[in-house]
Design an enzyme around this catalytic site. Structure first.
Site, mmCIF file in Angstrom:
data_model
loop_
_atom_site.group_PDB
_atom_site.id
_atom_site.type_symbol
_atom_site.label_atom_id
_atom_site.label_comp_id
_atom_site.label_asym_id
_atom_site.label_seq_id
_atom_site.Cartn_x
_atom_site.Cartn_y
_atom_site.Cartn_z
ATOM 1 N N HIS A 1 0.727 -1.400 0.257
ATOM 2 C CA HIS A 1 -0.038 0.115 0.088
ATOM 3 C C HIS A 1 0.352 1.133 -0.179
ATOM 4 O O HIS A 1 2.217 0.678 0.272
ATOM 5 C CB HIS A 1 -0.802 0.473 1.596
ATOM 6 C CG HIS A 1 0.378 0.017 2.727
ATOM 7 N ND1 HIS A 1 0.530 -0.709 3.565
ATOM 8 C CD2 HIS A 1 0.513 1.374 3.413
ATOM 9 C CE1 HIS A 1 1.751 -0.179 4.255
ATOM 10 N NE2 HIS A 1 0.885 0.531 4.163
ATOM 11 N N HIS B 1 5.730 5.811 -1.201
ATOM 12 C CA HIS B 1 5.991 4.325 -1.687
ATOM 13 C C HIS B 1 5.910 3.677 -0.805
ATOM 14 O O HIS B 1 5.011 3.314 -0.012
ATOM 15 C CB HIS B 1 7.893 4.707 -0.280
ATOM 16 C CG HIS B 1 7.485 4.798 1.179
ATOM 17 N ND1 HIS B 1 6.865 6.083 1.861
ATOM 18 C CD2 HIS B 1 7.344 4.206 2.080
ATOM 19 C CE1 HIS B 1 6.879 5.550 3.190
ATOM 20 N NE2 HIS B 1 6.901 4.737 3.296
HETATM 21 P P1 ATP Z 1 4.171 -3.880 11.707
HETATM 22 O O1 ATP Z 1 4.544 -2.407 12.668
HETATM 23 O O2 ATP Z 1 3.730 -4.646 12.322
HETATM 24 O O3 ATP Z 1 5.644 -4.055 10.903
HETATM 25 P P2 ATP Z 1 2.731 -1.910 9.632
HETATM 26 O O4 ATP Z 1 4.221 -0.887 10.298
HETATM 27 O O5 ATP Z 1 2.432 -2.024 8.542
HETATM 28 O O6 ATP Z 1 3.457 -3.445 10.394
HETATM 29 P P3 ATP Z 1 1.761 -0.510 11.386
HETATM 30 O O7 ATP Z 1 2.375 0.530 11.887
HETATM 31 O O8 ATP Z 1 0.218 -0.226 12.128
HETATM 32 O O9 ATP Z 1 1.547 -0.991 10.545
HETATM 33 O O10 ATP Z 1 1.770 0.638 10.123
HETATM 34 C C1 ATP Z 1 0.346 0.636 8.748
HETATM 35 C C2 ATP Z 1 1.195 2.183 8.150
HETATM 36 O O11 ATP Z 1 1.153 3.786 8.601
HETATM 37 C C3 ATP Z 1 2.143 2.072 7.493
HETATM 38 O O12 ATP Z 1 2.633 1.897 6.147
HETATM 39 C C4 ATP Z 1 3.834 2.200 8.128
HETATM 40 O O13 ATP Z 1 5.106 2.341 7.718
HETATM 41 C C5 ATP Z 1 2.608 3.229 8.600
HETATM 42 N N1 ATP Z 1 3.445 4.070 10.309
HETATM 43 C C6 ATP Z 1 3.315 3.289 11.232
HETATM 44 N N2 ATP Z 1 3.542 4.076 11.998
HETATM 45 C C7 ATP Z 1 3.732 5.286 11.734
HETATM 46 C C8 ATP Z 1 4.469 6.527 11.908
HETATM 47 N N3 ATP Z 1 4.678 7.179 13.167
HETATM 48 N N4 ATP Z 1 4.440 7.631 11.295
HETATM 49 C C9 ATP Z 1 4.331 7.435 9.676
HETATM 50 N N5 ATP Z 1 3.581 6.471 9.596
HETATM 51 C C10 ATP Z 1 3.630 5.633 9.813
#
Ligand code: ATP
Ligand code: MG
Length: 177
Positions: free
Chosen positions: A38, A124
């Site tokens: 995504h 990205h």
């Molecule tokens: P995991 O954390 O289990 O490794 P994930 O990062 O894909 O998996 P989430 O942390 O729920 O799952 O994040 C969902 C989306 O939001 C992802 O695209 C992640 O890169 C983005 N994201 C997560 N935390 C942040 C943040 N603090 N700032 C910006 N983007 C974020």
């Protein structure tokens, strides 16, 4: 609930990207499953379920009423961010309207308690997480067209087999210019 706004990567394109990744890149960290590909527009973070309706109405009124244009991204470069340890695929350029949309959605999120991000928006698709050393250049350059006509509000849930995302709401974008 843990929420973020995103562009969807259509399933056939996701498979194409995963095939290219397997051919052109060494294993670098943990592979993100194709089903999870995504493009995040804005990360909201934890939101009380009771606030979901308010957030959606704000998107209706402040963003969907005058929607940014639909468009297409050329995913034609890879990048590595050492701090989060992320290796990604994304476009070298993108419409200002998409950056504007991401900025507005981030602004809405900030009013619901998410941290306003200071880094510049770079659309990205994360290919690998927990990538601790800079990966080598791909042996085959990526060139994928990602059309987008809507953006989604996604819920992120930790499951037994890792994270899963589920769409909670979606909004159409305007006619391309
Ligand atoms: P995991 O954390 O289990 O490794 P994930 O990062 O894909 O998996 P989430 O942390 O729920 O799952 O994040 C969902 C989306 O939001 C992802 O695209 C992640 O890169 C983005 N994201 C997560 N935390 C942040 C943040 N603090 N700032 C910006 N983007 C974020
Ligand atoms: Mg995460």
């Amino acid at each position: 609930m843990r929420l973020f706004f995103a562009l969807e990567v259509p399933a056939d394109l996701a498979l194409g990207i995963a095939d290219w990744r397997a051919r052109a890149l060494p294993l670098a960290g943990r592979e993100v499953p194709a089903a999870n590909f995504h493009i995040t527009l804005a990360f909201i973070g934890e939101l009380a379920e009771a606030a979901l309706d308010t957030l959606c109405r704000e998107v209706d009124a402040q963003i969907a009423a005058r929607p940014a244009a639909a468009g297409q991204l050329q995913l034609d470069q890879v990048g590595y961010w050492p701090r989060p340890g992320i290796f990604w695929l994304g476009p070298q350029t993108w419409p200002d309207t998409l950056g504007g949309l991401a900025h507005k959605l981030g602004g809405l999120g900030a009013r619901h308690g998410s941290e306003r991000r200071r880094d510049r928006f770079q659309p990205h698709v994360t290919l690998f997480r927990h990538c601790t050393t800079p990966p080598p250049a791909p042996t085959e350059l990526p060139q994928f067209a990602l059309p987008y006509r809507e953006f989604l509000l996604m819920e992120s849930r930790q499951g037994r087999h890792g994270v899963r995302y589920a769409p909670v709401a979606g909004w159409s974008l305007g006619d391309p210019l």
